[in-house]
Motif scaffolding. Structure first.
Motif, PDB file in Angstrom:
ATOM      1  N   VAL A  93       9.209 -13.508  -1.809  1.00 52.71           N
ATOM      2  CA  VAL A  93       9.293 -14.777  -0.977  1.00 52.71           C
ATOM      3  C   VAL A  93       8.107 -14.657   0.064  1.00 52.71           C
ATOM      4  O   VAL A  93       7.480 -15.776   0.505  1.00 52.71           O
ATOM      5  N   ASN A  94       7.538 -13.242   0.535  1.00 50.12           N
ATOM      6  CA  ASN A  94       6.578 -13.340   1.414  1.00 50.12           C
ATOM      7  C   ASN A  94       5.301 -13.820   0.864  1.00 50.12           C
ATOM      8  O   ASN A  94       4.273 -14.267   1.466  1.00 50.12           O
ATOM      9  N   GLY A  95       4.948 -13.798  -0.519  1.00 52.11           N
ATOM     10  CA  GLY A  95       3.924 -14.416  -1.364  1.00 52.11           C
ATOM     11  C   GLY A  95       3.086 -13.174  -1.780  1.00 52.11           C
ATOM     12  O   GLY A  95       2.137 -13.647  -2.612  1.00 52.11           O
ATOM     13  N   ALA A  96       3.428 -12.078  -1.274  1.00 55.76           N
ATOM     14  CA  ALA A  96       2.579 -10.926  -1.763  1.00 55.76           C
ATOM     15  C   ALA A  96       3.476 -10.472  -3.096  1.00 55.76           C
ATOM     16  O   ALA A  96       4.595 -10.629  -3.238  1.00 55.76           O
ATOM     17  N   THR A  97       3.123  -9.557  -3.926  1.00 55.63           N
ATOM     18  CA  THR A  97       3.714  -8.991  -5.022  1.00 55.63           C
ATOM     19  C   THR A  97       4.246  -7.443  -4.758  1.00 55.63           C
ATOM     20  O   THR A  97       3.703  -6.903  -3.874  1.00 55.63           O
ATOM     21  N   VAL A  98       5.433  -7.169  -5.454  1.00 56.15           N
ATOM     22  CA  VAL A  98       5.765  -5.872  -5.504  1.00 56.15           C
ATOM     23  C   VAL A  98       5.699  -5.234  -6.870  1.00 56.15           C
ATOM     24  O   VAL A  98       5.945  -5.947  -7.698  1.00 56.15           O
ATOM     25  N   ARG A  99       5.218  -4.136  -7.068  1.00 60.32           N
ATOM     26  CA  ARG A  99       4.973  -3.437  -8.278  1.00 60.32           C
ATOM     27  C   ARG A  99       6.565  -2.896  -8.757  1.00 60.32           C
ATOM     28  O   ARG A  99       7.202  -1.973  -8.011  1.00 60.32           O
ATOM     29  N   VAL A 100       7.161  -2.873  -9.804  1.00 61.33           N
ATOM     30  CA  VAL A 100       8.330  -2.409 -10.566  1.00 61.33           C
ATOM     31  C   VAL A 100       7.923  -1.434 -11.633  1.00 61.33           C
ATOM     32  O   VAL A 100       7.371  -1.709 -12.465  1.00 61.33           O
ATOM     33  N   THR A 101       8.460  -0.123 -11.516  1.00 64.37           N
ATOM     34  CA  THR A 101       8.362   0.896 -12.444  1.00 64.37           C
ATOM     35  C   THR A 101       9.906   1.346 -12.461  1.00 64.37           C
ATOM     36  O   THR A 101      10.712   1.146 -11.811  1.00 64.37           O
ATOM     37  N   THR A 102       9.913   2.015 -13.827  1.00 63.91           N
ATOM     38  CA  THR A 102      11.318   2.287 -14.149  1.00 63.91           C
ATOM     39  C   THR A 102      11.154   3.745 -14.723  1.00 63.91           C
ATOM     40  O   THR A 102      12.283   4.114 -15.204  1.00 63.91           O
ATOM     41  N   ASP A 103      10.002   4.408 -14.585  1.00 63.97           N
ATOM     42  CA  ASP A 103      10.223   5.990 -14.863  1.00 63.97           C
ATOM     43  C   ASP A 103      10.633   6.869 -13.959  1.00 63.97           C
ATOM     44  O   ASP A 103      10.532   6.786 -12.752  1.00 63.97           O
ATOM     45  N   GLY A 104      12.007   7.396 -14.464  1.00 62.22           N
ATOM     46  CA  GLY A 104      12.568   8.113 -13.236  1.00 62.22           C
ATOM     47  C   GLY A 104      13.597   7.213 -12.484  1.00 62.22           C
ATOM     48  O   GLY A 104      13.916   7.639 -11.211  1.00 62.22           O
ATOM     49  N   GLY A 105      14.045   6.180 -13.047  1.00 58.47           N
ATOM     50  CA  GLY A 105      14.693   5.166 -12.082  1.00 58.47           C
ATOM     51  C   GLY A 105      14.035   4.119 -11.785  1.00 58.47           C
ATOM     52  O   GLY A 105      12.833   4.132 -11.839  1.00 58.47           O
ATOM     53  N   VAL A 106      14.553   3.156 -11.177  1.00 56.01           N
ATOM     54  CA  VAL A 106      13.652   1.855 -10.744  1.00 56.01           C
ATOM     55  C   VAL A 106      13.152   1.996  -9.446  1.00 56.01           C
ATOM     56  O   VAL A 106      13.956   2.530  -8.623  1.00 56.01           O
ATOM     57  N   LYS A 107      11.998   1.833  -9.325  1.00 54.98           N
ATOM     58  CA  LYS A 107      11.222   2.054  -8.047  1.00 54.98           C
ATOM     59  C   LYS A 107      10.546   0.770  -7.653  1.00 54.98           C
ATOM     60  O   LYS A 107       9.756  -0.021  -8.451  1.00 54.98           O
TER      61      LYS A 107
END
Length: 137
Positions: A93-107
């Motif tokens: 919602v901020n307009g910026a992006t967040v990186r999603v990774t799933t190696d070793g759990g969702v981070k």
């Protein structure tokens, strides 16, 4: 079932987040229709920030708002769907992006671990994270 705000308050582990949302004037939005996906840092996550950070943010509402809205994604994204986003940047919602990774759990951004998923609310879902994530400067 309650809305995102009432659910977070009832949990008892998000008092810092609730205070920050109140200070930033975001409570009405997150009590609204939504749907929203909130990556909610616990009180312990806020406590990991350097001393004085929370107090400084509460005094800087624009910066506080930017950080809080960086923890919210438009729409209801359940854990099963989050896993399919591995390696992707997701708009907040901020307009910026967040990186999603799933190696070793969702981070998120490689540092905040999702520790509890799929807390369903009437206007979205909460996923609990163990760190506060900061938008790009």
């Amino acid at each position: 079932m309650h809305d995102i705000i009432d659910t977070a308050v009832a949990a008892g582990t998000f008092s810092t987040l609730a205070a920050a949302l109140t200070a930033a004037g975001l409570v009405p939005t997150l009590k609204g229709e939504g749907p929203f996906t909130v990556f909610a840092p616990t009180d312990e996550a806020f406590a990991k920030l350097p001393a004085g950070t929370v107090e400084a943010l509460l005094a800087d509402i624009p910066k506080l708002t930017a950080i809080l809205t960086y923890h919210v994604v438009a729409g209801k994204v359940m854990a099963a769907a989050v896993v399919t986003l591995d390696g992707q940047d997701v708009a907040t919602v901020n307009g910026a992006t967040v990186r999603v990774t799933t190696d070793g759990g969702v981070k998120l951004n490689g540092s905040a671990h999702v520790v509890t998923t799929d807390i369903e609310c009437t206007n979205g879902v909460i996923h609990v994270i163990d760190a506060v994530i900061l938008p790009p400067a």
